[in-house]
Design a protein around this motif. Structure first.
Motif, mmCIF file in Angstrom:
data_model
loop_
_atom_site.group_PDB
_atom_site.id
_atom_site.type_symbol
_atom_site.label_atom_id
_atom_site.label_comp_id
_atom_site.label_asym_id
_atom_site.label_seq_id
_atom_site.Cartn_x
_atom_site.Cartn_y
_atom_site.Cartn_z
ATOM 1 N N ARG A 47 31.316 31.438 72.879
ATOM 2 C CA ARG A 47 32.318 32.493 73.076
ATOM 3 C C ARG A 47 33.260 32.155 74.226
ATOM 4 O O ARG A 47 34.451 32.477 74.188
ATOM 5 N N GLY A 48 32.747 31.497 75.242
ATOM 6 C CA GLY A 48 33.569 31.208 76.410
ATOM 7 C C GLY A 48 34.366 29.921 76.325
ATOM 8 O O GLY A 48 35.323 29.735 77.073
ATOM 9 N N HIS A 49 33.985 29.015 75.442
ATOM 10 C CA HIS A 49 34.658 27.710 75.315
ATOM 11 C C HIS A 49 35.729 27.835 74.236
ATOM 12 O O HIS A 49 35.424 28.033 73.061
ATOM 13 N N SER A 50 36.982 27.707 74.600
ATOM 14 C CA SER A 50 38.080 28.002 73.679
ATOM 15 C C SER A 50 38.075 27.124 72.427
ATOM 16 O O SER A 50 38.351 27.602 71.322
ATOM 17 N N ILE A 51 37.775 25.824 72.568
ATOM 18 C CA ILE A 51 37.747 24.935 71.403
ATOM 19 C C ILE A 51 36.575 25.282 70.491
ATOM 20 O O ILE A 51 36.740 25.429 69.275
ATOM 21 N N ALA A 52 35.378 25.432 71.058
ATOM 22 C CA ALA A 52 34.200 25.763 70.253
ATOM 23 C C ALA A 52 34.386 27.105 69.551
ATOM 24 O O ALA A 52 34.049 27.258 68.365
ATOM 25 N N ARG A 53 34.927 28.077 70.269
ATOM 26 C CA ARG A 53 35.151 29.392 69.681
ATOM 27 C C ARG A 53 36.180 29.324 68.553
ATOM 28 O O ARG A 53 35.995 29.903 67.471
ATOM 29 N N SER A 54 37.260 28.584 68.766
ATOM 30 C CA SER A 54 38.321 28.482 67.762
ATOM 31 C C SER A 54 37.835 27.815 66.484
ATOM 32 O O SER A 54 38.113 28.287 65.374
ATOM 33 N N GLY A 88 45.366 33.432 49.801
ATOM 34 C CA GLY A 88 44.448 33.856 50.856
ATOM 35 C C GLY A 88 44.236 32.780 51.898
ATOM 36 O O GLY A 88 44.186 33.061 53.105
ATOM 37 N N LEU A 89 44.111 31.523 51.439
ATOM 38 C CA LEU A 89 43.945 30.410 52.363
ATOM 39 C C LEU A 89 45.167 30.249 53.257
ATOM 40 O O LEU A 89 45.042 30.002 54.469
ATOM 41 N N THR A 90 46.356 30.410 52.691
ATOM 42 C CA THR A 90 47.590 30.313 53.477
ATOM 43 C C THR A 90 47.639 31.397 54.544
ATOM 44 O O THR A 90 47.984 31.131 55.709
ATOM 45 N N LEU A 91 47.274 32.603 54.166
ATOM 46 C CA LEU A 91 47.293 33.725 55.111
ATOM 47 C C LEU A 91 46.282 33.509 56.235
ATOM 48 O O LEU A 91 46.614 33.676 57.419
ATOM 49 N N ILE A 92 45.057 33.150 55.867
ATOM 50 C CA ILE A 92 44.008 32.943 56.877
ATOM 51 C C ILE A 92 44.389 31.797 57.815
ATOM 52 O O ILE A 92 44.219 31.888 59.041
ATOM 53 N N ALA A 93 44.912 30.707 57.242
ATOM 54 C CA ALA A 93 45.311 29.566 58.072
ATOM 55 C C ALA A 93 46.409 29.963 59.045
ATOM 56 O O ALA A 93 46.367 29.608 60.233
ATOM 57 N N ALA A 94 47.405 30.710 58.567
ATOM 58 C CA ALA A 94 48.512 31.131 59.433
ATOM 59 C C ALA A 94 48.018 32.033 60.559
ATOM 60 O O ALA A 94 48.425 31.880 61.722
ATOM 61 N N VAL A 95 47.135 32.978 60.221
ATOM 62 C CA VAL A 95 46.605 33.897 61.241
ATOM 63 C C VAL A 95 45.792 33.135 62.284
ATOM 64 O O VAL A 95 45.952 33.340 63.503
ATOM 65 N N CYS A 96 44.907 32.243 61.812
ATOM 66 C CA CYS A 96 44.072 31.482 62.741
ATOM 67 C C CYS A 96 44.914 30.600 63.653
ATOM 68 O O CYS A 96 44.705 30.545 64.869
ATOM 69 N N ILE A 97 45.879 29.903 63.069
ATOM 70 C CA ILE A 97 46.701 28.988 63.856
ATOM 71 C C ILE A 97 47.546 29.746 64.871
ATOM 72 O O ILE A 97 47.742 29.296 66.000
ATOM 73 N N TYR A 98 48.033 30.932 64.485
ATOM 74 C CA TYR A 98 48.859 31.711 65.402
ATOM 75 C C TYR A 98 48.039 32.216 66.586
ATOM 76 O O TYR A 98 48.471 32.120 67.742
ATOM 77 N N PHE A 99 46.850 32.739 66.316
ATOM 78 C CA PHE A 99 46.060 33.347 67.387
ATOM 79 C C PHE A 99 45.205 32.334 68.153
ATOM 80 O O PHE A 99 44.886 32.557 69.319
ATOM 81 N N LEU A 100 44.838 31.239 67.517
ATOM 82 C CA LEU A 100 44.009 30.230 68.190
ATOM 83 C C LEU A 100 44.918 29.202 68.851
ATOM 84 O O LEU A 100 45.037 28.054 68.421
ATOM 85 N N LYS A 101 45.540 29.615 69.947
ATOM 86 C CA LYS A 101 46.559 28.783 70.587
ATOM 87 C C LYS A 101 45.984 27.489 71.151
ATOM 88 O O LYS A 101 46.633 26.445 71.127
ATOM 89 N N THR A 102 44.765 27.552 71.672
ATOM 90 C CA THR A 102 44.151 26.347 72.239
ATOM 91 C C THR A 102 44.016 25.262 71.186
ATOM 92 O O THR A 102 44.259 24.080 71.460
ATOM 93 N N LEU A 103 43.643 25.656 69.981
ATOM 94 C CA LEU A 103 43.512 24.700 68.892
ATOM 95 C C LEU A 103 44.862 24.138 68.484
ATOM 96 O O LEU A 103 45.020 22.929 68.288
ATOM 97 N N ARG A 104 45.848 25.013 68.374
ATOM 98 C CA ARG A 104 47.185 24.601 67.935
ATOM 99 C C ARG A 104 47.837 23.651 68.922
ATOM 100 O O ARG A 104 48.536 22.701 68.524
ATOM 101 N N LYS A 105 47.606 23.847 70.223
ATOM 102 C CA LYS A 105 48.280 23.050 71.246
ATOM 103 C C LYS A 105 47.448 21.849 71.699
ATOM 104 O O LYS A 105 47.848 21.122 72.609
ATOM 105 N N TYR A 106 46.324 21.612 71.037
ATOM 106 C CA TYR A 106 45.455 20.509 71.472
ATOM 107 C C TYR A 106 46.125 19.172 71.257
ATOM 108 O O TYR A 106 46.732 18.916 70.210
ATOM 109 N N ASN A 107 46.033 18.297 72.231
ATOM 110 C CA ASN A 107 46.677 16.977 72.144
ATOM 111 C C ASN A 107 45.676 15.882 71.799
ATOM 112 O O ASN A 107 46.035 14.835 71.347
#
Length: 422
Positions: free
Chosen positions: A235-242, A403-422
């Motif tokens: 819960r506390g680790h942003s990557i693991a949680r995402s 449904g997959l498109t919607l879920i992917a968009a929601v997850c990517i939008y809210f899971l910023k740590t995952l989206r911005k990972y380099n």
């Protein structure tokens, strides 16, 4: 100290110099790589053998469904527990022990197939639940060991290489399993699976000792306290949680769509057996191609969060396009993309976990994700199967893609740590 502070306070683990060796010179990796390949092949092999025996002797789809449900429940209940054990004890010994246990249990399965007759399927429920439980303990021990065996410099190539081989091994197991049942019969075929698990155990034994993760938290805890602490860490680790949110959510639609795709091929495209087999082979070919690309590019891949985001966002529209196609051969490039997109997204995510999660917590992280996925995937398959019969496979595949498109968009939008990972 809260979980965020605990994560922030932990330094990155040092990677021993021996772990930086090239993969082909890494003796431990090579033995584990061989053992894992045999184990995966054995799992595919035995699923065909057991499924054929149950259906041919009982004629009952309910019997097969019962076995699948029990395995699903076992996997769900044991995921986090198995991961905690992998973090508390010697991971190599867990892998060795579980391979031996699976080998012994498959001897029991062979006995049931030989002497169980039509009513013997219920014995398989217990035996296969135990096989699934052993696999559930083996998998997080293996997944959490890889970073310590190969080091961070080689983890992306190692993960990609193992995914390529695992895909091919699973296909080979399925193909060889069908041929073996036809030629030698069920009992002999199951014994082959048992031998594969025992050889896998031998490979683990020959691999030598594994490097151990650095234990940052020296405080002794009981098992259940360790389990709760691991969940708190996730819960506390942003990557693991995402990733724990993203992967099960995506797999609900993705895996269910694979089943609907098979129905579509037969009912809408009118695929011949040869064409059906060709379509089934194209998905793993696409997966292996994506894995090969990741392995080839290695450290040249940057902005990996963007790669994952693009892959997840393309997956849904690709399924929607596939649902509107009426010709088998025109569907081939879209079917290829199903496997390719899945491999690019999942392999990079696995590399993220193995690189960023502290080694002493990786067992619990992989175990928890496996537990959540084992519950989500059958749920999606059952719903898709029911609605395909009611409304048609093409419409259900279209809805799965949306449904997959919607879920992917929601997850990517809210899971910023995952989206911005380099």
């Amino acid at each position: 100290m809260n979980s965020e502070a605990l994560v922030a306070a932990k330094p990155q683990e040092a990677v021993p110099e021996s772990q930086s060796k090239r993969l082909m010179n890494n003796r431990t990796f090579l033995w584990i790589y061989l053992g894992s390949t045999l184990s995966i092949m054995g799992e595919g092999f035995h699923s065909i053998v057991v499924g054929f025996w149950v259906l041919s002797t009982t004629g009952s789809a309910k019997a097969m469904m019962t076995i699948m449900v029990v395995q699903m429940i076992t996997s769900f209940l044991l995921g986090s527990v198995a991961g905690t054990i992998a973090d508390r004890y010697n991971r190599r010994m867990i892998m060795l022990g579980m391979d031996i246990v699976r080998g012994i249990l498959m001897v029991g399965v062979a006995a049931v197939v030989s002497f169980g007759e039509g009513q013997g399927w219920w014995m398989l429920i217990v035996l296969l639940a135990l096989v699934g439980a052993a696999s559930q303990f083996h998998n997080p021990a293996f997944s959490s060991s890889l970073i310590n065996i190969v080091g961070k410099e080689q983890i992306q190539r190692a993960t990609s290489l193992m995914q390529i081989t695992d895909t091919l091994a699973r296909l080979a197991g399925l193909s060889l399993g069908g041929a073996a049942v036809a030629i030698f019969g069920g009992p002999t075929s199951v014994i082959v699976v048992s031998i594969a698990f025992f050889i896998s155990a031998g490979c683990v034994l020959l691999s030598g000792s594994f490097p151990n993760p650095i234990q940052q938290d020296r405080e002794k805890k009981g098992f259940w306290a360790d389990l709760k602490h691991g969940l708190s860490y996730i819960r506390g680790h942003s990557i693991a949680r995402s990733v724990s949110i993203l992967l099960p959510s995506i797999m609900v639609f993705f895996v269910a769509s694979m089943m609907v795709f098979q129905v579509l091929a037969v009912t809408i495209w009118k695929a011949t057996p040869w064409q059906f087999g060709m379509l089934e082979a194209i998905i793993p070919i696409g997966y292996a191609t994506g894995a090969g690309l990741i392995a080839f590019m290695g450290s040249r891949i940057t902005k990996r969060g963007i790669w994952v985001s693009i892959a997840m966002l393309l997956a849904g529209p690709n399924l929607m396009l596939l649902s509107s196609i009426n010709d088998v051969y025109f569907a081939i490039p879209f079917v290829f993309l199903v496997g390719f997109i899945l491999s690019v997204g999942t392999i990079i995510v696995m590399v993220m976990l193995r690189t960023e999660v502290d080694g002493e917590y990786q067992g619990r992280v992989f175990g928890t994700i496996g537990s959540l996925s084992s519950l989500a995937t059958p749920f999606g398959i059952i719903l898709s199967g029911v609605f395909s019969d009611l409304y048609g496979a093409d419409l259900v595949l279209m809805m799965n893609g949306a449904g997959l498109t919607l879920i992917a968009a929601v997850c990517i939008y809210f899971l910023k740590t995952l989206r911005k990972y380099n």
